[in-house]
Design an enzyme around this catalytic site. Structure first.
Site, PDB file in Angstrom:
ATOM      1  N   ASP A   1      -2.669  38.186 -66.291  1.00 20.34           N
ATOM      2  CA  ASP A   1      -2.743  37.498 -64.992  1.00 20.34           C
ATOM      3  C   ASP A   1      -4.041  36.727 -64.757  1.00 20.34           C
ATOM      4  O   ASP A   1      -4.394  36.439 -63.625  1.00 20.34           O
ATOM      5  CB  ASP A   1      -2.549  38.489 -63.814  1.00 20.34           C
ATOM      6  CG  ASP A   1      -1.084  38.914 -63.668  1.00 20.34           C
ATOM      7  OD1 ASP A   1      -0.196  38.237 -64.221  1.00 20.34           O
ATOM      8  OD2 ASP A   1      -0.844  39.931 -62.984  1.00 20.34           O
TER       9      ASP A   1
ATOM     10  N   HIS B 255       3.656  34.432 -60.735  1.00 24.85           N
ATOM     11  CA  HIS B 255       3.224  35.706 -60.142  1.00 24.85           C
ATOM     12  C   HIS B 255       3.399  35.612 -58.624  1.00 24.85           C
ATOM     13  O   HIS B 255       3.022  34.602 -58.023  1.00 24.85           O
ATOM     14  CB  HIS B 255       1.754  35.958 -60.508  1.00 24.85           C
ATOM     15  CG  HIS B 255       1.265  37.286 -60.037  1.00 24.85           C
ATOM     16  ND1 HIS B 255       1.553  38.463 -60.694  1.00 24.85           N
ATOM     17  CD2 HIS B 255       0.539  37.636 -58.949  1.00 24.85           C
ATOM     18  CE1 HIS B 255       1.007  39.472 -60.037  1.00 24.85           C
ATOM     19  NE2 HIS B 255       0.396  38.994 -58.967  1.00 24.85           N
TER      20      HIS B 255
ATOM     21  N   ASN C 167       3.269  31.651 -66.594  1.00 23.76           N
ATOM     22  CA  ASN C 167       3.825  32.818 -65.901  1.00 23.76           C
ATOM     23  C   ASN C 167       3.849  32.540 -64.407  1.00 23.76           C
ATOM     24  O   ASN C 167       2.954  31.869 -63.886  1.00 23.76           O
ATOM     25  CB  ASN C 167       2.930  34.041 -66.168  1.00 23.76           C
ATOM     26  CG  ASN C 167       3.404  35.282 -65.445  1.00 23.76           C
ATOM     27  OD1 ASN C 167       4.584  35.645 -65.521  1.00 23.76           O
ATOM     28  ND2 ASN C 167       2.506  35.946 -64.732  1.00 23.76           N
TER      29      ASN C 167
ATOM     30  N   GLY D 245      16.402  37.421 -62.407  1.00 21.64           N
ATOM     31  CA  GLY D 245      16.443  36.084 -63.004  1.00 21.64           C
ATOM     32  C   GLY D 245      16.675  34.963 -62.009  1.00 21.64           C
ATOM     33  O   GLY D 245      17.154  33.892 -62.387  1.00 21.64           O
ATOM     34  N   SER D 246      16.285  35.164 -60.748  1.00 21.65           N
ATOM     35  CA  SER D 246      16.499  34.058 -59.802  1.00 21.65           C
ATOM     36  C   SER D 246      15.576  32.875 -60.119  1.00 21.65           C
ATOM     37  O   SER D 246      15.955  31.722 -59.926  1.00 21.65           O
ATOM     38  CB  SER D 246      16.356  34.529 -58.349  1.00 21.65           C
ATOM     39  OG  SER D 246      15.029  34.890 -58.075  1.00 21.65           O
ATOM     40  N   ASN D 247      14.376  33.159 -60.636  1.00 26.72           N
ATOM     41  CA  ASN D 247      13.516  32.045 -61.066  1.00 26.72           C
ATOM     42  C   ASN D 247      14.085  31.359 -62.308  1.00 26.72           C
ATOM     43  O   ASN D 247      14.005  30.135 -62.451  1.00 26.72           O
ATOM     44  CB  ASN D 247      12.098  32.547 -61.348  1.00 26.72           C
ATOM     45  CG  ASN D 247      11.279  32.674 -60.077  1.00 26.72           C
ATOM     46  OD1 ASN D 247      10.944  31.681 -59.447  1.00 26.72           O
ATOM     47  ND2 ASN D 247      10.992  33.907 -59.691  1.00 26.72           N
TER      48      ASN D 247
ATOM     49  N   ILE E 189       2.783  40.187 -73.214  1.00 25.56           N
ATOM     50  CA  ILE E 189       3.082  39.362 -74.395  1.00 25.56           C
ATOM     51  C   ILE E 189       2.021  39.668 -75.460  1.00 25.56           C
ATOM     52  O   ILE E 189       0.814  39.568 -75.189  1.00 25.56           O
ATOM     53  CB  ILE E 189       3.042  37.853 -74.043  1.00 25.56           C
ATOM     54  CG1 ILE E 189       4.080  37.523 -72.955  1.00 25.56           C
ATOM     55  CG2 ILE E 189       3.270  36.994 -75.276  1.00 25.56           C
ATOM     56  CD1 ILE E 189       5.521  37.631 -73.389  1.00 25.56           C
TER      57      ILE E 189
ATOM     58  N   GLU F  86       8.731  30.396 -54.743  1.00 23.84           N
ATOM     59  CA  GLU F  86       8.669  30.442 -56.213  1.00 23.84           C
ATOM     60  C   GLU F  86       9.713  29.516 -56.830  1.00 23.84           C
ATOM     61  O   GLU F  86       9.460  28.839 -57.824  1.00 23.84           O
ATOM     62  CB  GLU F  86       8.915  31.871 -56.719  1.00 23.84           C
ATOM     63  CG  GLU F  86       7.814  32.845 -56.379  1.00 23.84           C
ATOM     64  CD  GLU F  86       8.075  34.223 -56.972  1.00 23.84           C
ATOM     65  OE1 GLU F  86       8.484  34.307 -58.130  1.00 23.84           O
ATOM     66  OE2 GLU F  86       7.876  35.219 -56.257  1.00 23.84           O
TER      67      GLU F  86
HETATM   68  C1  GRF Z   1       9.235  37.132 -59.066  1.00 23.60           C
HETATM   69  O1  GRF Z   1       8.707  37.502 -57.829  1.00 23.60           O
HETATM   70  C2  GRF Z   1       8.156  36.705 -60.018  1.00 23.60           C
HETATM   71  O2  GRF Z   1       7.066  36.102 -59.394  1.00 23.60           O
HETATM   72  C3  GRF Z   1       7.695  38.003 -60.597  1.00 23.60           C
HETATM   73  O3  GRF Z   1       8.878  38.770 -60.734  1.00 23.60           O
HETATM   74  C4  GRF Z   1       9.849  38.328 -59.777  1.00 23.60           C
HETATM   75  C5  GRF Z   1      11.063  37.972 -60.570  1.00 23.60           C
HETATM   76  O4  GRF Z   1      12.145  37.639 -59.751  1.00 23.60           O
HETATM   77  N1  GRF Z   1       6.935  37.822 -61.797  1.00 23.60           N
HETATM   78  P1  GRF Z   1      13.444  37.011 -60.394  1.00 23.60           P
HETATM   79  O5  GRF Z   1      13.872  37.931 -61.535  1.00 23.60           O
HETATM   80  O6  GRF Z   1      13.103  35.641 -60.877  1.00 23.60           O
HETATM   81  O7  GRF Z   1      14.480  36.997 -59.308  1.00 23.60           O
END
Ligand code: GRF
Length: 211
Positions: free
Chosen positions: A150, A109, A107, A12-14, A93, A179
């Site tokens: 995708d 990627h 999304n 969940g870093s994003n 989904i 990201e």
């Molecule tokens: C990221 O590299 C994202 O692009 C991919 O899964 C990874 C998730 O990383 N879909 P995080 O859970 O957000 O750290």
């Protein structure tokens, strides 16, 4: 204020980047909820730390004989998001959910789509494939989600160099850093684009590539 629901299956870093951007006002929206397919992941802790409600919806049949798509739609219906963000969500989904939110699901990627995307390209597999293909660049892509995995329209990509000494892990870390900038920026552009078109201004979201 517009609201966002995030789907995540892992660290969940994003998701955290979206929370931070919303908190600081860099995204003109609030994060209404997190949907995940599994317990025990860091993304859930991040939601709890931020006071964001969580729905854990594992695939398969749900309590009360509801199916997976129905449970997802129920959760989304509670929050009525303006935008749904898939940030490291590892399930497909269901089409009925995509149809319910046309053009409103995006999304992220960790590669330059259309290359290294589709079924089986997730996590370290993506970065390993990029290295095995001998590419000199990789990057990340935010795209709209359609029923073809995708393959939805690309909103924005960021390119990073691939170094000769890279391992999948070092490349993943370089991409992930980008990201965290790209995802909040695309969300902001989309929401601001909608706001200005609602007020009669026809600014479109960006689609340029950056490095
Ligand atoms: C990221 O590299 C994202 O692009 C991919 O899964 C990874 C998730 O990383 N879909 P995080 O859970 O957000 O750290």
């Amino acid at each position: 204020m517009p609201s966002i629901v995030v789907f995540a299956s892992g660290s969940g870093s994003n998701f955290q980047a979206v929370i931070d951007a919303a908190r600081s006002g860099r995204i003109p929206a609030s994060v209404a909820g997190l949907i995940t397919d599994r317990e025990g992941i860091r993304a859930i802790e991040r939601a709890r730390e931020a006071g964001i409600p969580v729905r854990v919806i594992p695939p398969g049949e749900q309590p009360g004989r509801q199916n997976f798509a129905g449970a997802l739609l129920d959760a989304l219906n509670t929050w009525k998001p303006d935008l749904v963000v898939l940030a490291g969500y590892l399930r497909r989904i269901p089409p009925s959910v995509i149809r319910r939110y046309p053009g409103r699901i995006i999304n992220i990627h960790p590669a330059l789509l259309p290359d290294f995307g589709g079924e089986g390209f997730y996590g370290m597999r993506v970065h390993r494939a990029v290295l095995e293909a001998g590419r000199e660049t990789s990057g990340c892509t935010v795209h709209r989600v359609t029923e073809n995995y995708d393959e939805g329209p690309i909103l924005e990509q960021v390119t990073v160099p691939v170094h000769p000494c890279d391992t999948p892990e070092t490349l993943a870390a370089r991409v992930l850093e980008k990201e965290h900038e790209l995802l909040p920026r695309v969300i902001r552009n989309l929401l601001e684009g909608e706001r200005s078109s609602a007020s009669g201004n026809s600014a479109a979201p960006s689609s340029q590539s950056q490095s």
